[in-house]
Design a protein around this motif. Structure first.
Motif, PDB file in Angstrom:
ATOM      1  N   ALA A  50       0.831  -1.206   0.000  1.00 30.51           N
ATOM      2  CA  ALA A  50       0.000   0.000   0.000  1.00 30.51           C
ATOM      3  C   ALA A  50       0.865   1.256   0.000  1.00 30.51           C
ATOM      4  N   GLU A  51       1.919   1.260   0.804  1.00 27.03           N
ATOM      5  CA  GLU A  51       2.807   2.419   0.844  1.00 27.03           C
ATOM      6  C   GLU A  51       3.473   2.659  -0.508  1.00 27.03           C
ATOM      7  N   ALA A  52       3.692   1.591  -1.252  1.00 27.40           N
ATOM      8  CA  ALA A  52       4.314   1.702  -2.573  1.00 27.40           C
ATOM      9  C   ALA A  52       3.293   2.016  -3.668  1.00 27.40           C
ATOM     10  N   GLY A  53       2.001   2.012  -3.304  1.00 26.73           N
ATOM     11  CA  GLY A  53       0.961   2.249  -4.303  1.00 26.73           C
ATOM     12  C   GLY A  53       0.600   0.984  -5.069  1.00 26.73           C
ATOM     13  N   SER A  54       0.783  -0.156  -4.448  1.00 30.54           N
ATOM     14  CA  SER A  54       0.499  -1.434  -5.088  1.00 30.54           C
ATOM     15  C   SER A  54      -0.428  -2.252  -4.190  1.00 30.54           C
ATOM     16  N   ASN A  55      -0.654  -3.500  -4.551  1.00 26.78           N
ATOM     17  CA  ASN A  55      -1.466  -4.402  -3.731  1.00 26.78           C
ATOM     18  C   ASN A  55      -1.123  -5.846  -4.090  1.00 26.78           C
ATOM     19  N   LYS A  56      -1.694  -6.785  -3.354  1.00 31.99           N
ATOM     20  CA  LYS A  56      -1.314  -8.189  -3.525  1.00 31.99           C
ATOM     21  C   LYS A  56      -1.655  -8.762  -4.895  1.00 31.99           C
ATOM     22  N   THR A  57      -2.559  -8.140  -5.642  1.00 34.04           N
ATOM     23  CA  THR A  57      -2.856  -8.633  -6.989  1.00 34.04           C
ATOM     24  C   THR A  57      -1.708  -8.360  -7.954  1.00 34.04           C
ATOM     25  N   LYS A  58      -0.760  -7.530  -7.536  1.00 27.05           N
ATOM     26  CA  LYS A  58       0.372  -7.174  -8.402  1.00 27.05           C
ATOM     27  C   LYS A  58       1.670  -7.864  -7.986  1.00 27.05           C
ATOM     28  N   ALA A  77      -2.452 -22.688   4.722  1.00 26.87           N
ATOM     29  CA  ALA A  77      -3.833 -22.413   5.135  1.00 26.87           C
ATOM     30  C   ALA A  77      -4.058 -20.912   5.281  1.00 26.87           C
ATOM     31  N   VAL A  78      -3.057 -20.206   5.790  1.00 25.34           N
ATOM     32  CA  VAL A  78      -3.150 -18.739   5.931  1.00 25.34           C
ATOM     33  C   VAL A  78      -2.939 -18.082   4.568  1.00 25.34           C
ATOM     34  N   TRP A  79      -1.915 -18.521   3.855  1.00 25.21           N
ATOM     35  CA  TRP A  79      -1.597 -17.953   2.537  1.00 25.21           C
ATOM     36  C   TRP A  79      -2.805 -18.059   1.599  1.00 25.21           C
ATOM     37  N   ASP A  80      -3.430 -19.233   1.552  1.00 31.28           N
ATOM     38  CA  ASP A  80      -4.537 -19.462   0.618  1.00 31.28           C
ATOM     39  C   ASP A  80      -5.743 -18.568   0.892  1.00 31.28           C
ATOM     40  N   LYS A  81      -5.954 -18.190   2.140  1.00 29.05           N
ATOM     41  CA  LYS A  81      -7.033 -17.251   2.461  1.00 29.05           C
ATOM     42  C   LYS A  81      -6.674 -15.826   2.068  1.00 29.05           C
ATOM     43  N   TRP A  82      -5.377 -15.522   1.986  1.00 34.30           N
ATOM     44  CA  TRP A  82      -4.899 -14.164   1.723  1.00 34.30           C
ATOM     45  C   TRP A  82      -4.680 -13.893   0.244  1.00 34.30           C
ATOM     46  N   VAL A  83      -4.072 -14.819  -0.459  1.00 38.76           N
ATOM     47  CA  VAL A  83      -3.687 -14.578  -1.850  1.00 38.76           C
ATOM     48  C   VAL A  83      -4.926 -14.470  -2.744  1.00 38.76           C
ATOM     49  N   ASP A  84      -4.850 -13.605  -3.760  1.00 39.96           N
ATOM     50  CA  ASP A  84      -5.931 -13.479  -4.732  1.00 39.96           C
ATOM     51  C   ASP A  84      -5.793 -14.647  -5.716  1.00 39.96           C
ATOM     52  N   PRO A  85      -6.747 -15.588  -5.726  1.00 42.36           N
ATOM     53  CA  PRO A  85      -6.594 -16.776  -6.578  1.00 42.36           C
ATOM     54  C   PRO A  85      -6.567 -16.459  -8.070  1.00 42.36           C
ATOM     55  N   ASP A  86      -7.100 -15.309  -8.456  1.00 37.99           N
ATOM     56  CA  ASP A  86      -7.062 -14.915  -9.870  1.00 37.99           C
ATOM     57  C   ASP A  86      -5.739 -14.258 -10.245  1.00 37.99           C
ATOM     58  N   ASN A  87      -4.914 -13.938  -9.255  1.00 39.70           N
ATOM     59  CA  ASN A  87      -3.645 -13.251  -9.501  1.00 39.70           C
ATOM     60  C   ASN A  87      -2.527 -13.860  -8.658  1.00 39.70           C
ATOM     61  N   ALA A  88      -2.503 -15.177  -8.584  1.00 39.88           N
ATOM     62  CA  ALA A  88      -1.479 -15.850  -7.779  1.00 39.88           C
ATOM     63  C   ALA A  88      -0.098 -15.604  -8.393  1.00 39.88           C
ATOM     64  N   PRO A  89       0.883 -15.271  -7.546  1.00 41.31           N
ATOM     65  CA  PRO A  89       2.235 -15.029  -8.061  1.00 41.31           C
ATOM     66  C   PRO A  89       2.988 -16.333  -8.315  1.00 41.31           C
ATOM     67  N   ALA A  90       4.096 -16.221  -9.021  1.00 43.09           N
ATOM     68  CA  ALA A  90       5.042 -17.329  -9.050  1.00 43.09           C
ATOM     69  C   ALA A  90       5.555 -17.460  -7.617  1.00 43.09           C
ATOM     70  N   ARG A  91       5.802 -18.699  -7.166  1.00 45.43           N
ATOM     71  CA  ARG A  91       6.160 -18.867  -5.765  1.00 45.43           C
ATOM     72  C   ARG A  91       7.095 -20.054  -5.584  1.00 45.43           C
ATOM     73  N   VAL A 109       8.729 -10.769  -1.242  1.00 41.17           N
ATOM     74  CA  VAL A 109       7.955 -10.615  -2.472  1.00 41.17           C
ATOM     75  C   VAL A 109       8.558  -9.552  -3.386  1.00 41.17           C
ATOM     76  N   THR A 110       8.244  -9.721  -4.661  1.00 43.71           N
ATOM     77  CA  THR A 110       8.535  -8.739  -5.689  1.00 43.71           C
ATOM     78  C   THR A 110       7.195  -8.412  -6.335  1.00 43.71           C
ATOM     79  N   ALA A 111       6.906  -7.125  -6.523  1.00 40.80           N
ATOM     80  CA  ALA A 111       5.591  -6.732  -7.038  1.00 40.80           C
ATOM     81  C   ALA A 111       5.712  -5.573  -8.013  1.00 40.80           C
TER      82      ALA A 111
END
Length: 113
Positions: A50-58, A77-91, A109-111
């Motif tokens: 947020a401080e960088a002007g981005s979000n987890k979808t990026k 279990a925590v990650w899967d509730k947090w990550v946007d399933p339509d914009n999952a990053p390489a991991r 992370v890199t975004a």
């Protein structure tokens, strides 16, 4: 130009260069459970994004270090509730010895910004 976020004498928690944000390894409170540490880490990542002007979808890429790979499912279990399933990053996820024995999870992370 490089924009640094939460810079200390040793490292910056994040930096932005050419519209890409790179975070330092984010950790949770030592001694807490894997779930609690993961939740705190993801909140920290949300704040930095947020401080960088981005979000987890990026998020482009995530690297997750576990002190014990047996904690993979609990962290997921925590990650899967947090990550946007339509914009999952390489991991990538691996087991490493973290800097403090009471730490169980570290996430980098890199975004896009």
């Amino acid at each position: 130009m490089i924009h640094r976020i939460d810079t200390g004498s040793r490292l910056s928690q994040a930096l932005i260069h050419n519209n890409i944000m790179y975070t330092a390894g984010q950790i949770g409170a030592s001694g807490k459970s894997v779930s609690e540490q993961t939740t705190a880490i993801l909140a920290s990542i949300d704040r930095l994004l947020a401080e960088a002007g981005s979000n987890k979808t990026k998020i482009l890429q995530a690297t997750i270090w576990l002190a014990d790979i047996k904690d993979f499912e609990e962290m997921n279990a925590v990650w899967d509730k947090w990550v946007d399933p339509d914009n999952a990053p390489a991991r990538a996820t691996g087991e490493v010895r973290l800097s403090d024995p009471s730490l169980k999870v570290e996430i980098i992370v890199t975004a896009a910004v």
